[in-house]
Design an enzyme around this catalytic site. Structure first.
Site, PDB file in Angstrom:
ATOM      1  N   ILE A 154     -11.361  15.637 -30.843  1.00 56.27           N
ATOM      2  CA  ILE A 154     -11.016  16.841 -30.092  1.00 56.27           C
ATOM      3  C   ILE A 154     -11.714  18.031 -30.723  1.00 56.27           C
ATOM      4  O   ILE A 154     -11.678  18.201 -31.944  1.00 56.27           O
ATOM      5  CB  ILE A 154      -9.493  17.086 -30.082  1.00 56.27           C
ATOM      6  N   CYS A 184     -16.730  13.657 -37.879  1.00 51.92           N
ATOM      7  CA  CYS A 184     -15.764  14.746 -38.033  1.00 51.92           C
ATOM      8  C   CYS A 184     -15.511  15.082 -39.502  1.00 51.92           C
ATOM      9  O   CYS A 184     -14.495  15.688 -39.844  1.00 51.92           O
ATOM     10  CB  CYS A 184     -14.450  14.416 -37.323  1.00 51.92           C
TER      11      CYS A 184
END
Length: 225
Positions: A154, A184
């Site tokens: 996200i 990430c």
């Protein structure tokens, strides 16, 4: 002569668009056009689905570029573009078999980006639960997880309280390109996909339908909270 802003569309309506396979830069330009339209009230809240050509995207987090383990030329020779973006977060991979969702949502009446992020997380958790996977948040980490295996990333941004960017769910994704990055920035976990976890190919259209249904339900609930 002052211009009159168009009356906004019904805030609880949700238009769902499926762009199919897109090149990342082109999709970003289309996102920006939708953001402008939403800001001016020409469209209502919109959820876009797409599936990107192979690309590593670097978010706004300082040092994200250090988590690209390949030279850009080596990535390019493998058919993977490297693009800097203005979304939140670090570096991730997009490619075929992954459902990417771009919600273009007016948060002007709520003005709570953290609550919006929790909503996105819950949409993914509920969808995965319906399909047999007990996904969850992970303390101190972004995205959606199965234990220490990350299944969805996200990263969002907003402009005048209209959101863009969004989430990427690994459905039938080839996970090999994740080896070229520290996904990430996470060093204490791995990435996974629905296909890997469930042991069979997943119907992408079914996943999109469930995501859209959950998003619409939770968006309505948040508006009445």
């Amino acid at each position: 002569m002052a211009q009159t802003r168009a009356a906004p569309a019904e805030p609880l309506a949700l238009d769902v668009q499926d762009w199919g396979r897109t090149e990342y830069r082109s999709a970003f330009a289309m996102q920006e056009a939708l953001v402008r339209d939403r800001q001016e009230g020409r469209i209502g809240d919109t959820l876009v689905f797409t599936e990107h050509d192979q690309v590593y995207t670097l978010g706004a987090r300082p040092g994200a570029e250090r988590h690209l383990l390949l030279a850009e030329s080596d990535a390019a020779s493998s058919g993977i573009a490297v693009i800097k973006t203005n979304r939140g977060g670090d570096i991730t991979y997009h490619g075929p078999g992954q459902v990417v969702g771009y919600p273009i949502i007016d948060l002007g009446a709520r003005r709570d980006l953290h609550a919006y992020l929790r909503l996105l997380e819950q949409v993914l958790i509920n969808t995965l639960g319906t399909l047999g996977l007990a996904a969850a948040r992970r303390s101190g980490k972004t995205g959606i997880w199965l234990g220490t295996r990350k299944i969805a990333a996200i990263g969002v941004a907003s402009r005048r309280w209209v959101t863009y960017h969004g989430f990427a769910l690994n459905v039938n994704t080839d996970l090999a390109p994740f080896a070229g990055i520290v996904p990430c920035g996470i060093t204490d976990g791995t990435v996974t996909s629905m296909h890997l976890e469930l042991g069979h190919a997943i119907d992408m259209q079914e996943v999109k339908g469930l995501l859209a249904s959950e998003f619409r339900t939770l968006l309505v609930a948040s508006a009445h909270a």
